[in-house]
Design a protein around this motif. Structure first.
Motif, PDB file in Angstrom:
ATOM      1  N   VAL A 247       0.846  -1.192   0.000  1.00 21.94           N
ATOM      2  CA  VAL A 247       0.000   0.000   0.000  1.00 21.94           C
ATOM      3  C   VAL A 247       0.880   1.241   0.000  1.00 21.94           C
ATOM      4  O   VAL A 247       1.854   1.325   0.756  1.00 21.94           O
ATOM      5  CB  VAL A 247      -0.944   0.023   1.218  1.00 21.94           C
ATOM      6  CG1 VAL A 247      -1.750   1.318   1.249  1.00 21.94           C
ATOM      7  CG2 VAL A 247      -1.876  -1.185   1.182  1.00 21.94           C
ATOM      8  N   GLU A 261      -4.965   9.834  -0.478  1.00 25.98           N
ATOM      9  CA  GLU A 261      -5.542   8.557  -0.873  1.00 25.98           C
ATOM     10  C   GLU A 261      -4.506   7.463  -0.673  1.00 25.98           C
ATOM     11  O   GLU A 261      -3.295   7.735  -0.636  1.00 25.98           O
ATOM     12  CB  GLU A 261      -5.983   8.613  -2.345  1.00 25.98           C
ATOM     13  CG  GLU A 261      -6.731   7.406  -2.856  1.00 25.98           C
ATOM     14  CD  GLU A 261      -7.981   7.103  -2.049  1.00 25.98           C
ATOM     15  OE1 GLU A 261      -7.826   6.417  -1.004  1.00 25.98           O
ATOM     16  OE2 GLU A 261      -9.081   7.539  -2.444  1.00 25.98           O
ATOM     17  N   SER A 262      -4.969   6.234  -0.534  1.00 27.38           N
ATOM     18  CA  SER A 262      -4.089   5.067  -0.441  1.00 27.38           C
ATOM     19  C   SER A 262      -4.311   4.193  -1.666  1.00 27.38           C
ATOM     20  O   SER A 262      -5.446   4.040  -2.130  1.00 27.38           O
ATOM     21  CB  SER A 262      -4.377   4.276   0.839  1.00 27.38           C
ATOM     22  OG  SER A 262      -4.098   5.068   1.983  1.00 27.38           O
ATOM     23  N   PHE A 263      -3.225   3.593  -2.156  1.00 25.63           N
ATOM     24  CA  PHE A 263      -3.287   2.808  -3.376  1.00 25.63           C
ATOM     25  C   PHE A 263      -2.705   1.417  -3.152  1.00 25.63           C
ATOM     26  O   PHE A 263      -1.609   1.266  -2.593  1.00 25.63           O
ATOM     27  CB  PHE A 263      -2.514   3.507  -4.502  1.00 25.63           C
ATOM     28  CG  PHE A 263      -3.125   4.806  -4.922  1.00 25.63           C
ATOM     29  CD1 PHE A 263      -4.066   4.851  -5.937  1.00 25.63           C
ATOM     30  CD2 PHE A 263      -2.780   5.982  -4.278  1.00 25.63           C
ATOM     31  CE1 PHE A 263      -4.644   6.045  -6.321  1.00 25.63           C
ATOM     32  CE2 PHE A 263      -3.349   7.187  -4.647  1.00 25.63           C
ATOM     33  CZ  PHE A 263      -4.293   7.219  -5.668  1.00 25.63           C
ATOM     34  N   ASP A 333      -5.338  -3.717 -10.177  1.00 25.02           N
ATOM     35  CA  ASP A 333      -5.135  -2.836  -9.018  1.00 25.02           C
ATOM     36  C   ASP A 333      -5.886  -1.524  -9.190  1.00 25.02           C
ATOM     37  O   ASP A 333      -6.508  -1.017  -8.250  1.00 25.02           O
ATOM     38  CB  ASP A 333      -3.644  -2.554  -8.819  1.00 25.02           C
ATOM     39  CG  ASP A 333      -2.885  -3.751  -8.270  1.00 25.02           C
ATOM     40  OD1 ASP A 333      -3.525  -4.659  -7.723  1.00 25.02           O
ATOM     41  OD2 ASP A 333      -1.645  -3.769  -8.403  1.00 25.02           O
ATOM     42  N   ASN A 337      -8.633   0.212  -6.821  1.00 24.30           N
ATOM     43  CA  ASN A 337      -8.369   1.523  -6.219  1.00 24.30           C
ATOM     44  C   ASN A 337      -9.423   2.565  -6.581  1.00 24.30           C
ATOM     45  O   ASN A 337      -9.627   3.532  -5.832  1.00 24.30           O
ATOM     46  CB  ASN A 337      -6.990   2.024  -6.666  1.00 24.30           C
ATOM     47  CG  ASN A 337      -5.853   1.212  -6.080  1.00 24.30           C
ATOM     48  OD1 ASN A 337      -5.943   0.711  -4.962  1.00 24.30           O
ATOM     49  ND2 ASN A 337      -4.779   1.065  -6.844  1.00 24.30           N
TER      50      ASN A 337
END
Length: 443
Positions: A247, A261-263, A333, A337
């Motif tokens: 992450v 934001e987190s990816f 992914d 996301n």
């Protein structure tokens, strides 16, 4: 009939030896040049981490040298008939004031050091590294696109170690030799240089012990230091089983306050390797594109959705974002996301082919960002891109030559380069990241 006497050959004339059928025999190969040492005056920096010199009228591409130096060069590649040679500066007879002792004992000519090929510029003071990179960007744009640009290469923010050009690389692809030892490859070679440490690698990468592990049956190992998990992740190659994910968190200041934001990213997927690169690039793209509510945005080579996510929040639910990515794992992914943003569509497939299909379908866009691989976007993508009707395009480029070539295509099609920024996202290496803004010349 008895043959008469042979006619004597003209005095002083020698003929080439011939075979039994009378055809000339090939001349013996010339003595190899590799291994010879020549003395040269070093000229300007060139794209690729070497400087240009000349010896007896022939170009010599010299690594581990600096413009203006007088050096002895060990020829590492080249034959008598070649138009250029390659070599390493193994002795400095007159040093540049910008020369420093490389901090890493593995960096330098293979004749005098282990010869790791991971870094090109450790012998150069860090501020001057950036000046050399700026010179390369200027030269490529002038030569390939006919543009005279005034550009500086900026440092990225970070820790004191980052400011020294060290410990910034969060993703390292290690090669493994026949004995199972991990390291990096020598320059222009498949040979592996085993390492005890890599000074540009994040300390968490080294802390895994990957460099001291014997990797039996492996050809390589990827080591990734992300925001989560706290410890770096190792992925032996070839992969046996599922690849773990990590992450990455991103936070930038925007016109409406901080955006974060987190990816989710596959450990073998693409993410910027310098910890300050992703937020810096994202903030720049948002500032340059200035996306407005209700607009249509296009994110080409979208990766895991970094730009698409921020663009989606800027254009809102009345707008639309189309993200196109060719790598199947990255598409998976990106889909995860971006799933909470209904205004985003993620398409998997070849970017040139998908973009051409969009044009045929009458798709239009107000703003576009593209972040292609090192080979650049290419003519087909540019041809389709200019037909979308966008008011502005931001091109994120990791290779100045590819950017310059694609810039020339855009100029030919009536666009102009309105802003150029260069960032040192890869200290100690010759690589440089450029962010170029393009607009229709008539706009």
């Amino acid at each position: 009939m008895t043959p008469g006497p042979r006619r004597p050959r003209p005095s002083g004339r020698r003929t080439a030896p011939r075979d039994r059928r009378g055809a000339p025999r090939p001349a013996a190969p010339p003595d190899p040049l590799v291994g010879r040492t020549v003395e040269v005056e070093v000229g300007p920096i060139a794209h690729g981490g070497h400087c240009v010199a000349r010896h007896e009228g022939r170009v010599v591409f010299v690594r581990h040298a600096l413009p203006g130096e007088l050096v002895r060069v060990l020829v590492t590649e080249g034959r008598a008939k070649d138009s250029f040679l390659r070599g390493d500066a193994v002795e400095v007879l007159r040093a540049s004031p910008h020369r420093v002792t490389p901090p890493c004992p593995y960096a330098g000519p293979a004749a005098t050091t282990p010869g790791c090929g991971g870094c090109d510029l450790q012998h150069v003071a860090l501020p001057h590294q950036r000046e050399l990179k700026a010179a390369v960007v200027r030269e490529q744009l002038q030569r390939l696109a006919g543009l005279e640009v005034d550009v500086v290469v900026e440092a990225l923010p970070g820790t004191p170690e980052h400011e020294r050009g060290l410990r910034w690389r969060t993703r390292v692809e290690l090669a493994v030799d026949a004995a199972g030892r991990a390291g990096l490859r020598a320059h222009r070679s498949h040979d592996v240089v085993p390492l005890d440490d890599c000074l540009i690698a994040d300390e968490r990468v080294v802390a895994t012990g990957a460099l001291s592990t014997v990797w039996t049956g492996c050809t390589g190992v990827d080591v990734v230091a992300a925001d989560e998990p706290e410890a770096a992740v190792e992925v032996p190659l070839p992969v046996d089983g599922p690849v773990p994910s990590v992450v990455q968190h991103v936070a930038v200041d925007g016109p409406e306050g901080e955006w974060e934001e987190s990816f989710l990213v596959s450990a073998r997927g693409f993410w910027q390797v310098h910890p300050a690169a992703a937020p810096t690039f994202l903030a720049h793209v948002l500032s340059e594109l200035d996306p407005q509510p209700g607009e249509r945005a296009l994110d080409l080579y979208a990766g895991v959705g970094l730009f698409a996510a921020a663009l989606a929040d800027a254009v809102g639910v009345t707008g639309a974002v189309l993200a196109v990515e060719g790598d199947a794992v990255a598409v998976e992914d990106a889909t995860a996301n971006l799933e909470d943003r209904p205004q985003v569509e993620v398409r998997g497939g070849d970017v040139a082919r998908e973009l051409s299909a969009m044009v045929d379908q009458g798709v239009v866009a107000d703003v576009v960002v593209l972040d292609p691989p090192r080979t650049g976007a290419g003519r087909d993508v540019v041809d389709a891109l200019v037909r979308l009707g966008a008011r502005r395009v931001v091109y994120v480029a990791c290779d100045p030559a590819a950017l310059a070539r694609d810039t020339s295509y855009l100029l030919e099609r009536g666009w102009r380069l309105s802003h150029l920024r260069a960032v040192d996202a890869f200290p100690m290496t010759h690589h440089v990241e450029c962010l170029a803004t393009f607009e229709p010349a008539a706009g």
